[in-house]
Write a protein that holds these residues in place. Structure first.
Motif, mmCIF file in Angstrom:
data_model
loop_
_atom_site.group_PDB
_atom_site.id
_atom_site.type_symbol
_atom_site.label_atom_id
_atom_site.label_comp_id
_atom_site.label_asym_id
_atom_site.label_seq_id
_atom_site.Cartn_x
_atom_site.Cartn_y
_atom_site.Cartn_z
ATOM 1 N N GLN A 1 12.841 7.930 -51.958
ATOM 2 C CA GLN A 1 13.749 8.956 -52.484
ATOM 3 C C GLN A 1 14.247 8.590 -53.886
ATOM 4 N N VAL A 2 14.588 7.273 -54.014
ATOM 5 C CA VAL A 2 15.046 6.822 -55.346
ATOM 6 C C VAL A 2 13.943 6.998 -56.378
ATOM 7 N N LEU A 3 12.712 6.625 -55.933
ATOM 8 C CA LEU A 3 11.580 6.778 -56.867
ATOM 9 C C LEU A 3 11.352 8.230 -57.218
ATOM 10 N N GLU A 4 11.494 9.141 -56.222
ATOM 11 C CA GLU A 4 11.315 10.566 -56.517
ATOM 12 C C GLU A 4 12.373 11.038 -57.514
ATOM 13 N N GLN A 5 13.618 10.559 -57.269
ATOM 14 C CA GLN A 5 14.664 10.912 -58.231
ATOM 15 C C GLN A 5 14.367 10.342 -59.616
ATOM 16 N N ASP A 6 13.883 9.049 -59.590
ATOM 17 C CA ASP A 6 13.535 8.439 -60.881
ATOM 18 C C ASP A 6 12.398 9.185 -61.557
ATOM 19 N N ILE A 7 11.409 9.602 -60.690
ATOM 20 C CA ILE A 7 10.275 10.354 -61.278
ATOM 21 C C ILE A 7 10.774 11.663 -61.875
ATOM 22 N N ALA A 8 11.698 12.341 -61.120
ATOM 23 C CA ALA A 8 12.243 13.590 -61.662
ATOM 24 C C ALA A 8 12.991 13.336 -62.973
ATOM 25 N N THR A 9 13.777 12.221 -62.948
ATOM 26 C CA THR A 9 14.493 11.881 -64.181
ATOM 27 C C THR A 9 13.535 11.565 -65.315
ATOM 28 N N ILE A 10 12.460 10.797 -64.940
ATOM 29 C CA ILE A 10 11.463 10.447 -65.970
ATOM 30 C C ILE A 10 10.786 11.709 -66.494
ATOM 31 N N ARG A 11 10.507 12.648 -65.550
ATOM 32 C CA ARG A 11 9.877 13.898 -65.996
ATOM 33 C C ARG A 11 10.793 14.659 -66.955
ATOM 34 N N SER A 12 12.078 14.730 -66.572
ATOM 35 C CA SER A 12 13.006 15.429 -67.484
ATOM 36 C C SER A 12 13.112 14.706 -68.830
ATOM 37 N N VAL A 13 13.140 13.341 -68.713
ATOM 38 C CA VAL A 13 13.178 12.565 -69.962
ATOM 39 C C VAL A 13 11.918 12.791 -70.778
ATOM 40 N N LEU A 14 10.748 12.804 -70.035
ATOM 41 C CA LEU A 14 9.493 13.063 -70.756
ATOM 42 C C LEU A 14 9.482 14.458 -71.374
ATOM 43 N N ASN A 15 9.978 15.447 -70.598
ATOM 44 C CA ASN A 15 10.043 16.809 -71.163
ATOM 45 C C ASN A 15 10.940 16.838 -72.405
ATOM 46 N N GLU A 16 12.111 16.148 -72.254
ATOM 47 C CA GLU A 16 12.993 16.082 -73.413
ATOM 48 C C GLU A 16 12.338 15.352 -74.580
ATOM 49 N N GLU A 17 11.564 14.262 -74.213
ATOM 50 C CA GLU A 17 10.843 13.529 -75.248
ATOM 51 C C GLU A 17 9.795 14.406 -75.906
ATOM 52 N N ILE A 18 9.064 15.191 -75.041
ATOM 53 C CA ILE A 18 8.044 16.106 -75.596
ATOM 54 C C ILE A 18 8.698 17.143 -76.506
ATOM 55 N N ARG A 19 9.854 17.689 -76.009
ATOM 56 C CA ARG A 19 10.539 18.682 -76.833
ATOM 57 C C ARG A 19 10.997 18.071 -78.159
ATOM 58 N N GLN A 20 11.562 16.858 -78.097
ATOM 59 C CA GLN A 20 11.986 16.191 -79.324
ATOM 60 C C GLN A 20 10.800 15.878 -80.226
ATOM 61 N N ARG A 21 9.672 15.481 -79.554
ATOM 62 C CA ARG A 21 8.480 15.227 -80.376
ATOM 63 C C ARG A 21 7.998 16.490 -81.060
ATOM 64 N N LEU A 22 8.057 17.620 -80.317
ATOM 65 C CA LEU A 22 7.679 18.891 -80.960
ATOM 66 C C LEU A 22 8.595 19.195 -82.139
ATOM 67 N N HIS A 23 9.924 18.967 -81.887
ATOM 68 C CA HIS A 23 10.862 19.165 -83.013
ATOM 69 C C HIS A 23 10.546 18.224 -84.161
ATOM 70 N N LEU A 24 10.226 16.963 -83.760
ATOM 71 C CA LEU A 24 9.898 16.005 -84.818
ATOM 72 C C LEU A 24 8.633 16.400 -85.552
ATOM 73 N N ILE A 25 7.612 16.881 -84.772
ATOM 74 C CA ILE A 25 6.359 17.332 -85.418
ATOM 75 C C ILE A 25 6.653 18.492 -86.361
ATOM 76 N N THR A 26 7.513 19.450 -85.863
ATOM 77 C CA THR A 26 7.877 20.584 -86.730
ATOM 78 C C THR A 26 8.611 20.105 -87.969
ATOM 79 N N ASP A 27 9.570 19.164 -87.749
ATOM 80 C CA ASP A 27 10.312 18.632 -88.899
ATOM 81 C C ASP A 27 9.390 17.887 -89.854
#
Length: 467
Positions: free
Chosen positions: A101-127
């Motif tokens: 369960q902890v790992l699933e939560q961590d995976i969900a957190t990692i996914r959200s972090v990765l999504n946020e990272e992807i979004r920031q990378r897109l912003h960074l690519i745009t910038d």
């Protein structure tokens, strides 16, 4: 364990130095997975690849994840050990479920972090793209600016060279103008001397002719008086003779009518001859009077011209080598009342000093008829701005077209309250010969006598050439 990124801080003293290393991420030596500092310790507790000693004291170290299989095959397996193992396994299962369960939560957190990272990378690519575009624009602007600066430098160098050349040329022209001015000054002084001698000669001639004219006038008056006296004497003699004739006719009328008729005809003929002589004498006297008036006007105009020339010479001597070449003239007419009476009697013309609209420009002069001219005579001041024959006419543009303002200055005590009388005129001349088309304009006498245009019997007339 190995770290991928770390920051270090070192502190040095006189005897030793201490280095503190803080790892941001570390790798597990058993499973080779990377964890940050917060989850690394927890991972070591639950890592399935950690080697643990067999609880049956068989001296075997197996990975934690394979401990269940080892216990089944362990030769020292006992029932109590199996119970403990089963209990341990249940705890491990519960812990594994919790860990999942902890790992699933961590995976969900990692996914959200990765999504946020992807979004920031897109912003960074745009910038980064925008920054690249901005850098491209800046590079283009810098290149254009460099080209413009180089072009400006080239133009500045050309301008500097041209200014140096213009300065040298100006110095040459200035020296040339100084030489010409000195030459003109010498010529003007010579001409002034010649004109002064000519004026002196004219003054002497005028004085001589005036004396001759006065003598002739006196002789004519004496002749007229003598003729009048002789005519009166003849009339008296004729009347006496007629009276005698009439008496003889009356005494002899009864004796001979034919003789009386012939005598009367003879008397009538003689009377007609006397009357014709008297009429001729009167006509000659009238002609002489007209000639005397014309001579008087011519003499007065000559005297006025001589006075104008003397005034101009005096002005030229005062200003020396300075010439009025700005198209601006202020003319003070003194003794206005006296000159107006002379204009009414002799039709005199006042001439201003000559001036020019610019350096080496048209020669101009203002002429004024104080008592008017033609149909405007007696009620208006008539003036005209004339373009005269000048020294530099072959170098000027023809026909000549000028616009000027004639200003009658208001001589008030407070200049801000002055209300000048302004007239705009257009001066035209077809060619540089002396045939000119005068541009006349009129100013009523009642305007001149109003306000303070006429003060201390002086009138100020200003001329400004506009274009």
């Amino acid at each position: 364990m190995t770290d991928d990124r770390s920051t270090s801080t070192s502190t040095s003293t006189s005897s030793k130095s201490t280095t503190i290393i803080k790892y941001e991420k570390s790798s597990c030596l058993f499973c080779n997975e990377w964890f940050d500092a917060q989850t690394f310790t927890e991972h070591l507790i639950h890592c399935g690849q950690v080697l643990e000693e067999c609880p049956n004291s068989c001296n075997v170290f197996v990975p934690r994840i394979r401990m269940r299989s080892h216990l089944k095959e362990c030769p020292r397996n006992k029932h109590n050990l199996q119970q403990r193992l089963s209990a341990s396994m249940e705890r491990l299962d519960q812990h594994a479920d919790h860990r999942v369960q902890v790992l699933e939560q961590d995976i969900a957190t990692i996914r959200s972090v990765l999504n946020e990272e992807i979004r920031q990378r897109l912003h960074l690519i745009t910038d980064v793209g925008n920054i690249r575009k901005h850098n491209q624009v800046v590079e283009d602007w810098t290149r254009d600016t460099d080209e413009s600066i180089n072009e400006l430098r080239r133009q500045l160098e050309e301008e500097s060279a041209q200014r140096v050349f213009a300065t040298e040329q100006t110095q040459v022209d200035t020296q040339y103008c100084c030489n010409i001015t000195q030459s003109l000054k010498d010529q003007v002084e010579l001409k002034l001397d010649d004109m002064q001698q000519h004026i002196n000669q004219l003054s002497a001639d005028v004085s001589y002719h005036q004396n001759q004219l006065n003598d002739n006038i006196i002789k004519l008056e004496e002749l007229v008086f003598e003729n009048e006296r002789l005519n009166r004497d003849k009339f008296v003699q004729i009347e006496q003779f007629l009276q005698e004739i009439n008496e003889d006719i009356k005494t002899k009328l009864g004796t001979s009518s034919d003789f009386a008729t012939s005598k009367q005809a003879t008397l009538d003929y003689e009377v007609k001859n006397v009357k014709s002589i008297v009429c001729e004498t009167e006509e000659r006297i009238d002609k002489l009077n007209v000639i005397v008036q014309d001579l008087d006007k011519s003499l007065h105009q000559t005297m006025q011209n001589i006075s104008d020339i003397e005034n101009q010479l005096a002005m030229q001597q005062r200003i020396a080598s300075v010439q009025n070449i700005r198209g601006h003239l202020i003319w003070r007419i003194k003794d206005y009342s006296k000159k107006l009476e002379e204009a009414k009697q002799y039709d005199t013309i006042l001439h201003s000093a000559m001036f020019s609209n610019k350096a080496f420009g048209y020669a101009l002069r203002l002429d004024i008829y104080l008592n008017g001219k033609g149909t405007w005579k007696g009620r208006n001041l008539i003036a005209c701005l004339n373009v005269l024959s000048g020294e530099y006419d072959p170098l000027l543009n023809w026909p000549c077209r000028l616009q000027a303002e004639i200003i009658i200055r208001d001589q008030v005590s407070i200049p801000l309250e002055a209300q000048d009388y302004v007239k705009t005129i257009y001066v035209r001349k077809k060619s540089d010969d002396y045939i000119q088309n005068n541009q006349y304009f009129h100013i009523p006498h009642k305007v001149i006598t109003s306000r303070n245009y006429l003060r201390n019997d002086s009138l100020f007339v200003e001329v400004k050439v506009l274009k």
